[in-house]
Design a protein around this motif. Structure first.
Motif, PDB file in Angstrom:
ATOM      1  N   PRO A   1       0.806  -1.231   0.000  1.00 32.20           N
ATOM      2  CA  PRO A   1       0.000   0.000   0.000  1.00 32.20           C
ATOM      3  C   PRO A   1       0.833   1.272   0.000  1.00 32.20           C
ATOM      4  O   PRO A   1       0.462   2.256  -0.647  1.00 32.20           O
ATOM      5  CB  PRO A   1      -0.839  -0.131   1.278  1.00 32.20           C
ATOM      6  N   THR A   2       1.951   1.259   0.731  1.00 30.86           N
ATOM      7  CA  THR A   2       2.816   2.436   0.774  1.00 30.86           C
ATOM      8  C   THR A   2       4.242   2.033   0.431  1.00 30.86           C
ATOM      9  O   THR A   2       4.639   0.873   0.602  1.00 30.86           O
ATOM     10  CB  THR A   2       2.809   3.098   2.162  1.00 30.86           C
ATOM     11  N   TYR A   3       5.009   2.993  -0.029  1.00 32.07           N
ATOM     12  CA  TYR A   3       6.394   2.721  -0.423  1.00 32.07           C
ATOM     13  C   TYR A   3       7.229   2.272   0.768  1.00 32.07           C
ATOM     14  O   TYR A   3       8.052   1.357   0.660  1.00 32.07           O
ATOM     15  CB  TYR A   3       6.980   3.978  -1.051  1.00 32.07           C
ATOM     16  N   GLY A   4       7.017   2.878   1.908  1.00 30.81           N
ATOM     17  CA  GLY A   4       7.798   2.528   3.088  1.00 30.81           C
ATOM     18  C   GLY A   4       7.639   1.080   3.491  1.00 30.81           C
ATOM     19  O   GLY A   4       8.591   0.453   3.986  1.00 30.81           O
ATOM     20  N   GLU A   5       6.465   0.510   3.301  1.00 32.63           N
ATOM     21  CA  GLU A   5       6.226  -0.879   3.695  1.00 32.63           C
ATOM     22  C   GLU A   5       7.053  -1.862   2.876  1.00 32.63           C
ATOM     23  O   GLU A   5       7.323  -2.983   3.331  1.00 32.63           O
ATOM     24  CB  GLU A   5       4.746  -1.213   3.553  1.00 32.63           C
ATOM     25  N   VAL A   6       7.457  -1.458   1.686  1.00 29.23           N
ATOM     26  CA  VAL A   6       8.290  -2.329   0.851  1.00 29.23           C
ATOM     27  C   VAL A   6       9.592  -2.657   1.560  1.00 29.23           C
ATOM     28  O   VAL A   6      10.132  -3.757   1.424  1.00 29.23           O
ATOM     29  CB  VAL A   6       8.577  -1.650  -0.496  1.00 29.23           C
ATOM     30  N   PHE A   7      10.090  -1.728   2.368  1.00 29.51           N
ATOM     31  CA  PHE A   7      11.420  -1.859   2.961  1.00 29.51           C
ATOM     32  C   PHE A   7      11.383  -2.124   4.462  1.00 29.51           C
ATOM     33  O   PHE A   7      12.360  -1.883   5.165  1.00 29.51           O
ATOM     34  CB  PHE A   7      12.237  -0.606   2.644  1.00 29.51           C
TER      35      PHE A   7
END
Length: 499
Positions: free
Chosen positions: A245-251
């Motif tokens: 859902p968010t870019y931060g969750e990818v990492f």
């Protein structure tokens, strides 16, 4: 069956948190191996270990040095060893860091995969299910090795049999186009043999979707836009992978193999021969930070209070050009550019998404982080690129703007219908979305714009923008290899233009 000239044997323990958590190295003979499913799986595990060496996906001067250094994305914070020739574009046959080790380890991976294939195919001592799995993994990993060899050197020695070393040592170079065509066929076979997902101890193994991802990359190099679009669409529409859902969750370091991650190398802290120090190259070193050196002790104490340290090498940092041009209102910017921490301004800018300051769970030289090399966002961009080249503008915009949806609030969709302008927008989006984690230099080469891009980039303390020449889109074959095998110069006495 021929003798295995290099095999890394991994003993698989079902209770381990990683299928490579324990290992034993050794040279083995087919006469007393490949007698059971377990031994076939151990041999496949060894193929993964081939890629977890310092010259490939373990060490900070591994293959990543050649995928984003020398582009418009990453640089070294200081003039350091083998990195300087890459960034200065003054490469020769003898001066460029780990290239000899990189060449050697990629061919070790090819040779080991060939050996596994010849010993597993038609082996009635191994169940059909295990044969299929091991063959699928060996085909995928061999294709990955040839992917990097052709991307870096172009025409290279090529063999698909389990050849003895004396025969390998006299091979000349083969046409990279033919190699890539065969790898596409191998990957199609691999996809039919690999599982759709892996869980538990098998996380980090290849799936049909990682094989299809790699096949898409080969298609892009070949400019087979229809093939690339079809393969990308299959991953987007039919795989279990979803954009986070968010870019931060990818990492999220606690969930690296999330729904978006398609493939990566999973490391386990404290496992013998299985730790990685890639992270160290992105982590800052305290001797450099913060910008106000008088506050260093105070800053260090605040880090320690929350169980953190700046204990890395502080080498891999965003290039000035990336810092200057990264859109200020892009929600990916803080996950890409770390310019302050705990309220202190930093001397250098670091790549936020690649750092981990937890010195208890991620100590220097013993990191357990995974190195994700394939994720779904890149598939959307590959689909957008292929669709645009096919003149399918509406479709291309849909894929591109799906990635931009989570990058801006309010939304900032690309609306151009001009193919050239859309091509540039897609190329830029690769840069913002995948900075420091993908293959920026490879992309610039296959787009035919590496030289002009580097020439127009702000290269900081390095001179690559001044020194780069057209032939430098390829690397010279290392002198050590030429000394061992003069046949490497038969088809090209100039050694890719370096003579």
């Amino acid at each position: 069956m021929k003798k295995i000239y290099l095999v890394l044997v991994i003993f698989f323990l079902g209770s381990c948190s990683s299928f490579l958590e324990e290992n034993v190295r050794g040279v083995i003979s087919p006469s007393n191996f490949y007698n059971s499913d377990q031994e076939a799986i151990q041999a496949a595990n060894g193929l993964y270990l081939d890629f977890r060496t310092g010259n490939l996906y373990k060490g900070w001067q591994g293959i990543t040095s050649w995928t984003f250094f020398g582009s418009d994305e990453m640089m070294s914070s200081r003039i350091f060893g083998g990195l300087a020739p890459i960034l200065d574009y003054n490469l020769t046959e003898t001066n460029y860091g780990n290239a000899y080790g990189l060449w050697r380890d990629l061919y070790s991976a090819v040779g080991d995969a060939n050996s596994v294939l010849v010993n597993v195919e038609d082996n009635e001592k191994i169940s059909a299910a295990t044969r299929d799995l091991v063959i699928g993994e060996a085909l995928f990993l061999r294709a990955l090795a040839y992917y990097h060899l052709t991307a870096l050197w172009g025409d290279v020695p090529y063999f698909l049999e389990d050849l003895p070393l004396d025969e390998v040592a006299v091979l000349g170079r083969s046409d990279m186009v033919q190699i890539r065509q065969q790898m596409v066929q191998d990957l199609i076979q691999s996809e039919s043999l690999l599982p759709s997902t892996n869980t538990g101890a098998n996380v980090g193994r290849a799936t049909k979707w990682s094989a299809k991802f790699l096949r898409t990359r080969f298609y892009l190099w070949q400019k087979d836009w229809a093939g690339a679009l079809e393969a990308s669409q299959d991953i987007i529409n039919n795989s279990p992978h979803q954009l986070m859902p968010t870019y931060g969750e990818v990492f999220n370091l606690n969930n690296q193999f999330n729904a978006e991650a398609i493939f990566g190398f999973d490391y386990t802290k404290d496992a013998p021969n299985n730790t990685q120090d890639i992270t160290d190259s992105f982590n800052p070193r305290l001797r450099d930070e913060p910008k106000n050196a008088a506050l260093r002790n105070e800053f260090s104490a605040k880090l320690a209070a929350i169980g953190e340290e700046f204990n890395g090498y502080g080498l891999n940092v965003p290039l000035n050009d990336l810092i200057d041009k990264f859109p200020k209102d892009d929600l990916r910017r803080p996950y890409t550019l770390l310019q302050s921490y705990l309220g202190y301004d930093l001397n250098f800018t670091y790549l936020t998404k690649r750092t981990n300051f937890d010195f208890v769970n991620s100590p220097r030289g013993n990191h357990g982080e995974a190195w994700i090399t394939m994720r779904l966002a890149q598939v959307y961009l590959m689909a957008a690129e292929a669709a645009n080249e096919l003149g399918k503008t509406t479709e291309s915009l849909a894929y591109l703007n799906r990635i931009r949806e989570r990058a801006y609030s309010p939304a900032q969709p690309v609306t151009t219908t001009d193919q050239s302008a859309l091509r540039k927008a897609i190329q830029d989006e690769y840069k913002w979305e995948l900075a420091g984690e993908s293959e920026r230099r490879y992309d610039l080469i296959r787009w035919g714009i590496l030289v002009e891009t580097v020439q127009n980039a702000n290269y900081g303390i390095f001179k690559g923008n001044e020194n780069i020449q057209p032939h430098m889109v390829k690397l010279p074959i290392p002198q050590q290899e030429i000394d061992l095998n003069p046949a490497l110069l038969e088809s090209d006495p100039t050694n890719n233009g370096y003579r």
